[in-house]
Each structure stands twice: as structure tokens, then as C-alpha cells.
Design an enzyme around this catalytic site. Structure first.
Site, PDB file in Angstrom:
ATOM      1  N   ASP A  24      -8.926   1.912 -24.340  1.00  0.00           N
ATOM      2  CA  ASP A  24      -8.038   2.424 -25.392  1.00  0.00           C
ATOM      3  C   ASP A  24      -8.632   2.468 -26.801  1.00  0.00           C
ATOM      4  O   ASP A  24      -7.937   2.174 -27.786  1.00  0.00           O
ATOM      5  CB  ASP A  24      -6.748   1.602 -25.431  1.00  0.00           C
ATOM      6  CG  ASP A  24      -5.943   1.700 -24.157  1.00  0.00           C
ATOM      7  OD1 ASP A  24      -6.384   2.399 -23.225  1.00  0.00           O
ATOM      8  OD2 ASP A  24      -4.874   1.072 -24.077  1.00  0.00           O
ATOM      9  N   GLU A  72      -4.180   4.906 -23.418  1.00  0.00           N
ATOM     10  CA  GLU A  72      -2.750   4.746 -23.152  1.00  0.00           C
ATOM     11  C   GLU A  72      -2.076   6.027 -23.620  1.00  0.00           C
ATOM     12  O   GLU A  72      -2.156   6.386 -24.797  1.00  0.00           O
ATOM     13  CB  GLU A  72      -2.181   3.539 -23.895  1.00  0.00           C
ATOM     14  CG  GLU A  72      -0.714   3.293 -23.539  1.00  0.00           C
ATOM     15  CD  GLU A  72      -0.153   2.019 -24.130  1.00  0.00           C
ATOM     16  OE1 GLU A  72       1.083   1.848 -24.065  1.00  0.00           O
ATOM     17  OE2 GLU A  72      -0.926   1.197 -24.654  1.00  0.00           O
ATOM     18  N   LYS A 129      -3.592   6.331 -18.790  1.00  0.00           N
ATOM     19  CA  LYS A 129      -2.718   5.335 -18.172  1.00  0.00           C
ATOM     20  C   LYS A 129      -1.382   5.252 -18.927  1.00  0.00           C
ATOM     21  O   LYS A 129      -1.363   5.151 -20.150  1.00  0.00           O
ATOM     22  CB  LYS A 129      -3.402   3.968 -18.144  1.00  0.00           C
ATOM     23  CG  LYS A 129      -3.792   3.416 -19.510  1.00  0.00           C
ATOM     24  CD  LYS A 129      -4.558   2.114 -19.354  1.00  0.00           C
ATOM     25  CE  LYS A 129      -4.883   1.478 -20.702  1.00  0.00           C
ATOM     26  NZ  LYS A 129      -3.702   1.044 -21.460  1.00  0.00           N
ATOM     27  N   LYS A 132       0.132  -0.646 -19.767  1.00  0.00           N
ATOM     28  CA  LYS A 132      -0.880  -1.443 -20.454  1.00  0.00           C
ATOM     29  C   LYS A 132      -2.136  -1.590 -19.593  1.00  0.00           C
ATOM     30  O   LYS A 132      -3.248  -1.572 -20.108  1.00  0.00           O
ATOM     31  CB  LYS A 132      -0.322  -2.836 -20.787  1.00  0.00           C
ATOM     32  CG  LYS A 132       0.990  -2.818 -21.574  1.00  0.00           C
ATOM     33  CD  LYS A 132       0.886  -2.027 -22.860  1.00  0.00           C
ATOM     34  CE  LYS A 132       2.186  -2.068 -23.639  1.00  0.00           C
ATOM     35  NZ  LYS A 132       2.173  -1.142 -24.798  1.00  0.00           N
ATOM     36  N   VAL A 157      -9.511  -2.485 -26.924  1.00  0.00           N
ATOM     37  CA  VAL A 157      -8.378  -3.060 -27.663  1.00  0.00           C
ATOM     38  C   VAL A 157      -7.074  -2.852 -26.883  1.00  0.00           C
ATOM     39  O   VAL A 157      -6.972  -1.953 -26.059  1.00  0.00           O
ATOM     40  CB  VAL A 157      -8.250  -2.396 -29.050  1.00  0.00           C
ATOM     41  CG1 VAL A 157      -9.498  -2.640 -29.879  1.00  0.00           C
ATOM     42  CG2 VAL A 157      -7.989  -0.884 -28.962  1.00  0.00           C
ATOM     43  N   THR A 158      -6.097  -3.714 -27.190  1.00  0.00           N
ATOM     44  CA  THR A 158      -6.290  -4.981 -27.868  1.00  0.00           C
ATOM     45  C   THR A 158      -6.557  -6.052 -26.813  1.00  0.00           C
ATOM     46  O   THR A 158      -6.134  -5.925 -25.673  1.00  0.00           O
ATOM     47  CB  THR A 158      -5.068  -5.402 -28.707  1.00  0.00           C
ATOM     48  OG1 THR A 158      -3.924  -5.541 -27.859  1.00  0.00           O
ATOM     49  CG2 THR A 158      -4.755  -4.390 -29.794  1.00  0.00           C
ATOM     50  N   CYS A 162      -3.780  -4.687 -23.627  1.00  0.00           N
ATOM     51  CA  CYS A 162      -4.308  -3.768 -22.613  1.00  0.00           C
ATOM     52  C   CYS A 162      -5.608  -4.250 -21.965  1.00  0.00           C
ATOM     53  O   CYS A 162      -5.833  -4.012 -20.776  1.00  0.00           O
ATOM     54  CB  CYS A 162      -4.493  -2.383 -23.216  1.00  0.00           C
ATOM     55  SG  CYS A 162      -2.924  -1.600 -23.676  1.00  0.00           S
ATOM     56  N   GLN A 202     -10.243 -22.914 -16.324  1.00  0.00           N
ATOM     57  CA  GLN A 202     -10.218 -23.366 -14.930  1.00  0.00           C
ATOM     58  C   GLN A 202     -11.355 -22.759 -14.110  1.00  0.00           C
ATOM     59  O   GLN A 202     -11.165 -22.283 -12.985  1.00  0.00           O
ATOM     60  CB  GLN A 202      -8.864 -23.041 -14.291  1.00  0.00           C
ATOM     61  CG  GLN A 202      -7.679 -23.651 -15.030  1.00  0.00           C
ATOM     62  CD  GLN A 202      -6.358 -23.259 -14.421  1.00  0.00           C
ATOM     63  OE1 GLN A 202      -6.019 -23.711 -13.333  1.00  0.00           O
ATOM     64  NE2 GLN A 202      -5.606 -22.410 -15.128  1.00  0.00           N
TER      65      GLN A 202
END
Length: 228
Positions: A24, A72, A129, A132, A157-158, A162, A202
Site C-alpha cells: 500500500d 487498498e 485488495k 487490510k 504501510v502501515t 495492513c 515467542q
């Protein structure tokens, strides 16, 4: 195999089976007067990364990697835009409204175009798209599978919206993902940092992170080993 000194531990990939996904980098989000600034955001944290994204694109192209660009965007009749998305945030100007760069987040409008410095080249994928994530209601997964892609590098971004959504979607589909940390940005720097921590927590629950310089070093070291 190329090995990147990444967080939380080294990231290995074959460039022939890896794609760079640039999320994006379109005028509506990055330029003053676009949708991002209409919502009251300071776009300067996003404009700062444009040269880094350009260098990352150049690196991927030099290595003959697949490059994917996303936007987007919505159909002109907004039939692919849920009412909840249209109303979210109660903006002064919303999706489909006429803004300084044409109709906001509508395909074909000036504001919906990727920044000229980062423009797609022939042979690169452009994914429009409606959500997001880059995988929702698109054929991206099928396009990657057809090319035997297993690893993805993320920029754009961001970071917390997204980019993160797309990386999590990719992780759920089995791709090994690395976010190029200085080729991503948020209107809110604290969100950028928090997202990087969440993605790599993790033991890399979603994936890895590394700056562009580390990625460049990894390619140089691999080239040196091949030459010797």
C-alpha cells in the site's frame, strides 16, 4: 541459501522462492492531502521510508526476485466495501468521496496510485485488495503458489494495520515471513515498534525482522561465497 542476521534468530531463504511484498505505498496514504492526512494523521513518518523502500525494491530486482505491490482499493460502485468499513471512524471524507486526489481508495483514481518512485515494473504483480490483508478476497495465494514461493519479505504501510494483517495471513498459509523494519512505517511510531515486538515474540510467532542493511549484507556475503 541466504542467511540474514535477523530477530529473533537467523532467517534463511532461497531468493528463487522468495517474494518481496510492498504493501500500500499509494498516494492516498503517504502524500499530504491523501486519505491518511484527511483523517488527521501526520504523513511524515511514512514519507521518510520511501527512499528505503526504493532501495529494497532495487535489491529485489537485482536478485531477480518476484515483486508484489498491493493497493487498498475498491470498485467504483463500492460493492466490495462493507457498510461497516464505510462508516468506521466517522471521517469528514470517507471511502468513495471526492478528495484532493480524486475519489478516496477507488481504483483508477489518482490517489490510489502507487508512488512514482516505487512504481511497479513489467512482470511484477499488482494486487488490488478490498481489505487490510493482502490475501483476503484476492488471488495472491494462488499467484504465489503457481510460482513455488515459500518465503516473503514485507515492506510498506502501515506497520500495525495492513502490513501486520498481511504478514499474519501469510503466516497462517505457511509462508516464512520477514518484515524489513525500516522499510515499514506507521503514523504512530509507538505502534510501529509495538507491532515489530508482537510479530517476533515467542521465538518468531509470526516471523522475523531485520533492517535493510542486514539484508544487503546477507546478499553480499552470499555473493562472495559463490565467487570464491
Amino acid at each position: 541459501m541466504i542467511t540474514v542476521d535477523a530477530i529473533p534468530y537467523p532467517y534463511q531463504f532461497d531468493s528463487r522462492r522468495t517474494a518481496l511484498v510492498v504493501i500500500d505505498m499509494q498516494r492516498d496514504f503517504v502524500e499530504e492531502g491523501g486519505f491518511g492526512s484527511v483523517l488527521g494523521n501526520d504523513v511524515r513518518p511514512l514519507t521518510i521510508i520511501v527512499p528505503t523502500v526504493a532501495k529494497l525494491l532495487a535489491l529485489a530486482r537485482e536478485q531477480n526476485m518476484l515483486v508484489v505491490h498491493t493497493r487498498e482499493s475498491h470498485l467504483p460502485d463500492l460493492s466490495d466495501c462493507p457498510p461497516a468499513k464505510l462508516k468506521r471512524g466517522n471521517p469528514t471524507l470517507g471511502i468513495g468521496d471526492e478528495g484532493p486526489m480524486g475519489r478516496i481508495l477507488v481504483r483508477g483514481e489518482p490517489g490510489n496510485q502507487i508512488l512514482p518512485l516505487l512504481a511497479p515494473q513489467d512482470g511484477e504483480l499488482v494486487i488490488d485488495k478490498p481489505g487490510k490483508g493482502a490475501f483476503y478476497a484476492t488471488d495472491l495465494h494462488a499467484q504465489l503458489q503457481a510460482r513455488s514461493i515459500t518465503h516473503l519479505l514485507f515492506a510498506g504501510v502501515t506497520t500495525e494495520v495492513c502490513v501486520q494483517t498481511s504478514m499474519r495471513e501469510a503466516n497462517d498459509r505457511g509462508y516464512e515471513c520477514l518484515i524489513v523494519e525500516d522499510a515499514c512505517a506507521s503514523y504512530f511510531p509507538v505502534f510501529h515498534q509495538a507491532t515489530l515486538a508482537m510479530l517476533t515474540a515467542q521465538g518468531g510467532i509470526v516471523g522475523w525482522q531485520a533492517p535493510l542493511s542486514t539484508l544487503q549484507t546477507a546478499f553480499k556475503e552470499t555473493a562472495g561465497e559463490t565467487a570464491s
